[in-house]
Enzyme design. Structure first.
Site, PDB file in Angstrom:
ATOM      1  N   HIS A 170       0.812  -1.219   0.000  1.00 20.34           N
ATOM      2  CA  HIS A 170       0.000   0.000   0.000  1.00 20.34           C
ATOM      3  C   HIS A 170       0.846   1.269   0.000  1.00 20.34           C
ATOM      4  CE1 HIS A 170      -4.076  -1.751   0.772  1.00 20.34           C
ATOM      5  NE2 HIS A 170      -3.301  -2.799   0.994  1.00 20.34           N
ATOM      6  N   ASP A 382       3.398   9.463  -0.771  1.00 17.33           N
ATOM      7  CA  ASP A 382       2.236   8.664  -0.383  1.00 17.33           C
ATOM      8  C   ASP A 382       2.049   7.552  -1.404  1.00 17.33           C
ATOM      9  OD1 ASP A 382      -0.005   8.056   1.174  1.00 17.33           O
ATOM     10  OD2 ASP A 382      -0.677  10.141   1.224  1.00 17.33           O
TER      11      ASP A 382
HETATM   12  C1  GDG Z   1      -2.242   3.809   3.286  1.00 21.48           C
HETATM   13  C2  GDG Z   1      -1.216   4.492   2.373  1.00 21.48           C
HETATM   14  C3  GDG Z   1      -2.891   4.426   0.520  1.00 21.48           C
HETATM   15  C4  GDG Z   1      -9.222  10.179   7.635  1.00 21.48           C
HETATM   16  N1  GDG Z   1      -9.769  10.968   8.572  1.00 21.48           N
HETATM   17  C5  GDG Z   1     -10.934  10.395   8.927  1.00 21.48           C
HETATM   18  C6  GDG Z   1     -11.102   9.250   8.170  1.00 21.48           C
HETATM   19  N2  GDG Z   1     -10.031   9.139   7.389  1.00 21.48           N
HETATM   20  C7  GDG Z   1      -9.822   8.078   6.398  1.00 21.48           C
HETATM   21  C8  GDG Z   1      -9.954   8.677   5.015  1.00 21.48           C
HETATM   22  C9  GDG Z   1      -9.174   7.687   4.184  1.00 21.48           C
HETATM   23  C10 GDG Z   1      -8.151   7.111   5.176  1.00 21.48           C
HETATM   24  O1  GDG Z   1      -8.530   7.536   6.468  1.00 21.48           O
HETATM   25  C11 GDG Z   1      -6.748   7.612   4.890  1.00 21.48           C
HETATM   26  O2  GDG Z   1      -6.309   6.979   3.724  1.00 21.48           O
HETATM   27  P1  GDG Z   1      -5.037   7.468   2.920  1.00 21.48           P
HETATM   28  O3  GDG Z   1      -4.977   6.723   1.641  1.00 21.48           O
HETATM   29  O4  GDG Z   1      -5.149   8.934   2.702  1.00 21.48           O
HETATM   30  O5  GDG Z   1      -3.782   7.205   3.855  1.00 21.48           O
HETATM   31  P2  GDG Z   1      -3.160   6.005   4.792  1.00 21.48           P
HETATM   32  O6  GDG Z   1      -3.985   5.744   5.990  1.00 21.48           O
HETATM   33  O7  GDG Z   1      -1.764   6.437   5.032  1.00 21.48           O
HETATM   34  O8  GDG Z   1      -3.202   4.678   3.887  1.00 21.48           O
HETATM   35  C12 GDG Z   1      -1.931   5.319   1.312  1.00 21.48           C
HETATM   36  C13 GDG Z   1      -3.774   3.629   1.444  1.00 21.48           C
HETATM   37  O9  GDG Z   1      -3.022   2.920   2.433  1.00 21.48           O
HETATM   38  C14 GDG Z   1      -4.596   2.590   0.674  1.00 21.48           C
HETATM   39  O10 GDG Z   1      -3.782   1.763  -0.077  1.00 21.48           O
HETATM   40  O11 GDG Z   1      -3.700   5.255  -0.293  1.00 21.48           O
HETATM   41  O12 GDG Z   1      -1.002   5.894   0.440  1.00 21.48           O
HETATM   42  O13 GDG Z   1      -0.340   5.314   3.134  1.00 21.48           O
HETATM   43  O14 GDG Z   1      -9.994   6.650   3.732  1.00 21.48           O
HETATM   44  O15 GDG Z   1     -11.301   8.768   4.712  1.00 21.48           O
HETATM   45  N3  GDG Z   1     -12.200   8.476   8.261  1.00 21.48           N
HETATM   46  C15 GDG Z   1     -13.162   8.850   9.157  1.00 21.48           C
HETATM   47  N4  GDG Z   1     -13.031   9.940   9.953  1.00 21.48           N
HETATM   48  C16 GDG Z   1     -11.958  10.737   9.878  1.00 21.48           C
HETATM   49  O16 GDG Z   1     -11.861  11.728  10.625  1.00 21.48           O
HETATM   50  N5  GDG Z   1     -14.280   8.109   9.256  1.00 21.48           N
END
Ligand code: GDG
Length: 490
Positions: A170, A382
């Site tokens: 990821h 990222d």
């Molecule tokens: C890893 C990789 C890759 C955030 N704030 C709230 C909330 N979130 C959720 C978002 C989103 C998730 O958290 C964050 O996803 P990201 O992709 O931005 O980042 P990572 O957690 O670092 O994920 C990344 C991912 O895996 C998938 O392969 O894209 O690059 O680092 O879904 O919505 N959700 C809620 N409340 C919040 O305040 N409910």
């Protein structure tokens, strides 16, 4: 004859349900982060199995019952791999988060190459592999997720256990000059070659991996071109592919269309007196570029006084890895920066930066996305960044602008219609925001509708299908949906 694969088994460090001790007893909470957001709708009602750690080293006696409730609602089974505190320390906080996480995000100066971490990582991977071996059969397709568990295929093979097994990373895969700093580079690369399929977020990540492979194993040959290629190792072959992960577009868009969510978005705009909203949403992590982003807002307000009193920057930071000192320091740094910027610019009736350090319920998050005029997504590096895609899915008015870091994996897919910026370039971000602020509706709509079309089409189901097709020539639909479920923990 090849076995007929009947069950999808997902293996990741954390289960999608986390056990948390609260004042009135233990609770099961839906897990957070990108991996769980992406995979939860995929397994839902597929009757498969998810193997992972429950998030506590000291589980309650009724752990099984607590998880069984979650499981029957989710429509798949959950199986915990118990980990001791010391294992969590070395494998999760140590090897995964103090070595692989910074190294793979090109931040090698943050790495702590402690050999004890490496040994604990191997021990825990062995422990996971034993569970996988015991609880799965040759009829299962085993899908391992992320950097915590790179040695699963290696250990299963060393136990003589035959499984059809794929791996998806990821996070980014670094270029050779960075990867080569890892003291255990040869062993790690070799372990990854034991899978039948290894998936990356972008073609660039896959190229980086091939570069490392060719340096460490010059005898391998790469065959084919396009999204999926074959690695010929002489005695065996395996496949490598780029599979950009995505979101359940309709789920987000439908939620944004709900009247109560629309009402929330309206109330938010009203509370901010219909000023333009610039929104950042991240787990509080040093790879996400939050301090740099706040500094770029400071630059914006210093350089462009015409925006004074006409915009708000809202940063939602979700608590993450709170026990780690570096993350505590980052939180303090962010809070001080917010204080500085507000101290410098606020005036009666206007505080430019709003900062929320907590987890929002999904409907509230979607209301923020829907209300925002500019989605400001500027990670330093990222794997993909799902927030960028979620923002677009929820921008049902199509009046918004996505300002996106060129170092997010999402940039490879969205570069044509997002406003790309260098997250280290504060002047550049300020300039981009100033321009985006004045984009007319037609320009916004033109770009946003294309972004939304792309994400709608290349959604999470497309991602799963492309991985499963490459791995086992199957689609998600080949794993039949279950009607009624009432699973108990195995
Ligand atoms: C890893 C990789 C890759 C955030 N704030 C709230 C909330 N979130 C959720 C978002 C989103 C998730 O958290 C964050 O996803 P990201 O992709 O931005 O980042 P990572 O957690 O670092 O994920 C990344 C991912 O895996 C998938 O392969 O894209 O690059 O680092 O879904 O919505 N959700 C809620 N409340 C919040 O305040 N409910």
């Amino acid at each position: 004859m090849e076995p007929e694969l009947r069950r999808l088994v997902v293996v990741s460090n954390r289960l999608p349900a986390a056990l948390k001790k609260e004042d009135d007893g233990w609770r099961v909470k839906a897990g957070g982060g990108g991996l769980v957001t992406a995979l939860a709708p995929v397994l839902k009602n597929r009757g498969g199995l998810w193997i992972g750690w429950s998030g506590t080293s000291d589980p309650p006696a009724d752990e099984d019952a607590l998880l069984a409730d979650f499981s029957s609602e989710a429509g798949y089974e959950l199986l915990t791999v118990p980990l001791t505190e010391q294992e969590v320390e070395g494998y999760y906080y140590g090897f995964s988060n103090e070595i692989i996480w910074p190294l793979f995000h090109d931040l090698q100066t943050r790495c702590k190459f402690d050999p004890v971490f490496w040994r604990t990582y191997l021990d825990v991977n062995f422990k996971f592999a034993e569970v996988v071996a015991r609880k799965t059969t040759q009829d299962d397709y085993i899908w391992i997720h992320d950097y915590h568990l790179m040695h699963q295929a290696f250990f299963l093979k060393s136990m003589g256990v035959k499984r059809n097994i794929g791996f998806f990373l990821h996070i980014p895969f670094p270029p050779p000059d960075i990867f080569m700093k890892l003291p255990w580079r040869g062993k790690l690369i070799q372990a990854l070659t034991e899978y039948d399929l290894v998936g990356f977020q972008t073609i660039q990540d896959r190229k980086n991996f091939v570069g490392c492979l060719q340096k460490l194993m010059p005898e391998v040959r790469i065959e084919g071109r396009g999204a999926v290629v074959t690695v010929n190792m002489g005695t065996r072959k395996f496949r490598l592919g780029a599979f950009p992960i995505s979101i359940d577009f309709n789920q987000f868009a439908d939620m944004a269309h709900r009247p109560e969510v629309g009402q929330k978005a309206f109330e938010l705009k009203e509370a901010l007196r219909h000023r333009k909203i610039i929104l950042g949403v991240d787990r509080l992590d040093y790879t996400k570029g939050i301090p740099e982003r706040i500094r770029s807002i400071q630059t914006l307000l210093r350089r462009y006084p015409d925006l004074s009193g006409r915009m708000n920057f809202i940063q939602i930071a979700v608590p993450s890895r709170e026990e780690v000192d570096e993350y505590k320091e980052l939180r303090t740094e962010i809070e001080q920066l917010v204080g500085h910027v507000n101290g410098e610019f606020s005036c009666p009736g206007w505080v430019p930066v709003h900062y929320h350090y907590r987890n929002f319920p999904p409907e509230e998050l979607v209301a923020y996305y829907a209300a925002a005029d500019i989605g400001l997504v500027t990670p330093l590096r990222d794997g993909m960044n799902l927030v960028a895609k979620e923002y677009c899915a929820c921008n049902i008015s199509e009046n918004g602008v996505l300002v996106l870091s060129e170092f997010a994996g999402a940039a490879a897919q969205l570069q044509k219609d997002a406003y790309l910026v260098n997250p280290y370039d504060m002047d550049g971000i300020a300039k981009a925001l100033h321009r985006a602020f004045y984009w007319d509706k037609a320009t916004c709509r033109d770009h946003m509708s294309k972004l939304r079309d792309q994400i709608r089409k290349n959604n999470i189901y497309w991602w799963v299908d492309s991985f499963l097709q490459a791995g086992i020539s199957k689609s998600l639909g080949d794993f039949p949906e279950v009607d009624t479920v009432n699973f108990a923990r195995i």
